[in-house]
Design a protein around this motif. Structure first.
Motif, short mmCIF file in Angstrom:
data_model
loop_
_atom_site.label_atom_id
_atom_site.label_comp_id
_atom_site.label_asym_id
_atom_site.label_seq_id
_atom_site.Cartn_x
_atom_site.Cartn_y
_atom_site.Cartn_z
N GLU A 170 0.84 -1.19 0.00
CA GLU A 170 0.00 0.00 0.00
C GLU A 170 0.88 1.24 0.00
OE1 GLU A 170 -2.07 1.64 3.47
OE2 GLU A 170 -1.16 0.05 4.66
N VAL A 171 0.33 2.31 -0.51
CA VAL A 171 1.02 3.60 -0.51
C VAL A 171 0.26 4.50 0.44
CG1 VAL A 171 1.71 5.59 -1.87
CG2 VAL A 171 1.81 3.30 -2.90
N LYS A 172 1.00 5.08 1.38
CA LYS A 172 0.40 5.98 2.36
C LYS A 172 1.10 7.33 2.25
CE LYS A 172 -0.68 6.36 7.25
NZ LYS A 172 -0.57 5.68 8.55
N PHE A 173 0.33 8.37 1.99
CA PHE A 173 0.88 9.70 1.85
C PHE A 173 0.85 10.42 3.19
CE2 PHE A 173 -0.47 8.69 -2.50
CZ PHE A 173 0.75 8.84 -3.13
N ILE A 174 2.02 10.89 3.61
CA ILE A 174 2.18 11.60 4.87
C ILE A 174 2.90 12.91 4.58
CG2 ILE A 174 3.22 11.55 7.17
CD1 ILE A 174 3.12 8.46 6.97
#
Length: 113
Positions: free
Chosen positions: A61-65
């Motif tokens: 998964e890609v999580k943008f922070i």
């Protein structure tokens, strides 16, 4: 001099043992954490990997922070972090090679049947 060399070898050995403390079979999933712009805009190869390639892998998964440097994080079955690998110094193809070397494969699309 010999004591310094022995201490350096011990520290190197210790670092290698810690980083290799899990096996590929311990990896259940992975996550890429990164900002959506900022540092990612300065890394066009990594940005293409994060935005275009990463979503095509199983169990990734890609999580943008906001403000986060791009990192590849390996997780076990309990979502505990096994390893965190910075992506900033890699090319797009090296990012893909890294993900595949850790046992991740691309999702099968219906049109490929």
């Amino acid at each position: 001099m010999t004591l310094k060399v022995n201490v350096m070898f011990f520290l190197l050995y210790f670092v290698l043992v810690i980083t290799a403390a899990y096996e590929k079979s311990d990896i259940a999933s992975a996550r890429i954490e990164s900002c959506r712009g900022c540092s990612l805009n300065r890394l066009p190869e990594v940005k293409k990997f994060v935005m275009e390639d990463a979503p095509n892998y199983e169990r990734l998964e890609v999580k943008f922070i906001t403000g986060a440097e791009p990192e590849f994080i390996l997780l076990d079955n309990g979502d505990r972090e096994l390893e965190r690998i910075p992506l900033s110094h890699l090319s797009r193809s090296e990012c893909n090679e890294l993900v595949q070397s850790k046992g991740f494969s691309k999702k099968i699309k219906n049109s490929e049947f």
